[in-house]
Design a protein around this motif. Structure first.
Motif, PDB file in Angstrom:
ATOM      1  N   TRP A 149       0.827  -1.206   0.000  1.00 53.48           N
ATOM      2  CA  TRP A 149       0.000   0.000   0.000  1.00 53.48           C
ATOM      3  C   TRP A 149       0.863   1.259   0.000  1.00 53.48           C
ATOM      4  N   GLU A 150       1.918   1.281   0.793  1.00 55.27           N
ATOM      5  CA  GLU A 150       2.782   2.458   0.860  1.00 55.27           C
ATOM      6  C   GLU A 150       3.415   2.755  -0.494  1.00 55.27           C
ATOM      7  N   LYS A 151       3.882   1.707  -1.184  1.00 56.45           N
ATOM      8  CA  LYS A 151       4.492   1.900  -2.497  1.00 56.45           C
ATOM      9  C   LYS A 151       3.453   2.300  -3.535  1.00 56.45           C
ATOM     10  N   LEU A 152       2.272   1.664  -3.477  1.00 59.53           N
ATOM     11  CA  LEU A 152       1.210   1.978  -4.419  1.00 59.53           C
ATOM     12  C   LEU A 152       0.760   3.422  -4.278  1.00 59.53           C
ATOM     13  N   ARG A 153       0.513   3.862  -3.058  1.00 59.67           N
ATOM     14  CA  ARG A 153       0.042   5.231  -2.862  1.00 59.67           C
ATOM     15  C   ARG A 153       1.101   6.247  -3.292  1.00 59.67           C
ATOM     16  N   ALA A 154       2.371   5.954  -3.001  1.00 60.58           N
ATOM     17  CA  ALA A 154       3.442   6.863  -3.415  1.00 60.58           C
ATOM     18  C   ALA A 154       3.471   6.995  -4.940  1.00 60.58           C
ATOM     19  N   THR A 155       3.257   5.891  -5.639  1.00 62.23           N
ATOM     20  CA  THR A 155       3.233   5.913  -7.098  1.00 62.23           C
ATOM     21  C   THR A 155       2.034   6.703  -7.613  1.00 62.23           C
ATOM     22  N   LEU A 156       0.874   6.487  -7.007  1.00 64.14           N
ATOM     23  CA  LEU A 156      -0.327   7.212  -7.424  1.00 64.14           C
ATOM     24  C   LEU A 156      -0.192   8.704  -7.170  1.00 64.14           C
ATOM     25  N   CYS A 157       0.424   9.058  -6.065  1.00 64.87           N
ATOM     26  CA  CYS A 157       0.585  10.476  -5.722  1.00 64.87           C
ATOM     27  C   CYS A 157       1.565  11.177  -6.656  1.00 64.87           C
ATOM     28  N   ARG A 158       2.538  10.425  -7.183  1.00 66.87           N
ATOM     29  CA  ARG A 158       3.466  11.027  -8.146  1.00 66.87           C
ATOM     30  C   ARG A 158       2.764  11.331  -9.464  1.00 66.87           C
ATOM     31  N   SER A 159       1.767  10.516  -9.802  1.00 70.47           N
ATOM     32  CA  SER A 159       0.997  10.732 -11.035  1.00 70.47           C
ATOM     33  C   SER A 159      -0.242  11.543 -10.690  1.00 70.47           C
ATOM     34  N   ARG A 160      -0.055  12.834 -10.586  1.00 69.86           N
ATOM     35  CA  ARG A 160      -1.151  13.694 -10.131  1.00 69.86           C
ATOM     36  C   ARG A 160      -2.237  13.832 -11.195  1.00 69.86           C
ATOM     37  N   GLY A 161      -3.462  13.995 -10.703  1.00 71.04           N
ATOM     38  CA  GLY A 161      -4.577  14.249 -11.603  1.00 71.04           C
ATOM     39  C   GLY A 161      -4.932  13.079 -12.497  1.00 71.04           C
ATOM     40  N   ILE A 162      -4.872  11.857 -11.965  1.00 72.98           N
ATOM     41  CA  ILE A 162      -5.213  10.685 -12.773  1.00 72.98           C
ATOM     42  C   ILE A 162      -6.708  10.710 -13.100  1.00 72.98           C
ATOM     43  N   PRO A 163      -7.080  10.679 -14.377  1.00 71.72           N
ATOM     44  CA  PRO A 163      -8.512  10.622 -14.720  1.00 71.72           C
ATOM     45  C   PRO A 163      -9.135   9.338 -14.173  1.00 71.72           C
ATOM     46  N   ARG A 164     -10.322   9.434 -13.654  1.00 77.36           N
ATOM     47  CA  ARG A 164     -10.950   8.272 -13.024  1.00 77.36           C
ATOM     48  C   ARG A 164     -11.221   7.136 -13.991  1.00 77.36           C
ATOM     49  N   GLU A 165     -11.384   7.482 -15.274  1.00 76.65           N
ATOM     50  CA  GLU A 165     -11.668   6.423 -16.246  1.00 76.65           C
ATOM     51  C   GLU A 165     -10.444   5.556 -16.545  1.00 76.65           C
TER      52      GLU A 165
END
Length: 208
Positions: free
Chosen positions: A160-176
């Motif tokens: 989870w820690e690695k996943l969230r860090a990766t998601l946070c680096r990719s800002r503004g991910i479209p929900r689709e």
């Protein structure tokens, strides 16, 4: 950073075997593929390759489309509200899934009231996630009904820690396309940087 043997920083004049309609030469495309599979953000890759950020974003999305083209339809979930993530622990590792809209409030209730999580998730319709998390707030909960030991719980927390860090680096991910980011992360964790890069190049070569 692993780069294919054919990579060269000098201009490549031969046909681009990885994307026949690509405007970038083969060397540049390989450079972007290496950045993508090693976790370099589109913004950093754009500066490194001296390309427009929108151009890099388009190629990064092409890479995601290519890597996830065989993902089954039930995993291609687009949510109305900010996504929540459920984690399953299996013999091959951790599998992240977007929690469907119909179960979002239940999952959010578990995160807000961990003491009531067991009661909230006894419904037969609940998917039985081993853990749930909110990427937007970093709230994370290993479900009380998850029958795993300390080692498995540590795997879930670390993932989870690695996943969230990766998601946070990719800002503004479209929900689709959020599901694609999860699927690519899961592939990268399971295969490793070198193998997923080779897999991406193979997928690009065979993509019509």
């Amino acid at each position: 950073m692993f780069l294919p043997a054919s990579f060269s920083s000098s201009p490549v004049t031969r046909k681009n075997r990885y994307a026949s309609n690509a405007k970038l030469d083969e060397g540049r495309l390989l450079e972007l593929a290496a950045c993508f599979t090693s976790g370099v953000t589109a913004g950093v890759a754009a500066k490194s390759a001296d390309l427009n950020r929108n151009t890099v974003n388009r190629y990064y999305q092409m890479f995601r489309d290519c890597l996830t083209r065989e993902i089954p339809g039930d995993r291609r979930i687009a949510t109305i509200r900010p996504p929540l993530v459920g984690l399953f622990l299996s013999s091959r590792g951790v599998d992240p899934r977007i929690i469907p809209e119909e179960h979002r409030d239940t999952a959010l209730g578990c995160l807000r009231r961990p003491d009531g999580a067991m009661e909230a998730c006894i419904s037969a319709a609940w998917s039985g996630y081993d853990a749930v998390g909110d990427p937007g707030t970093d709230c994370f909960l290993i479900m009380p009904g998850c029958l795993i030991g300390a080692y498995g719980q540590n795997l879930l927390r670390t993932y989870w820690e690695k996943l969230r860090a990766t998601l946070c680096r990719s800002r503004g991910i479209p929900r689709e396309v959020y599901w694609q980011h999860l699927a690519v992360f899961e592939l990268a964790e399971r295969m490793g940087e070198e193998k997923i890069q080779q897999h991406l190049l193979h997928c690009l070569e065979t993509m019509e």
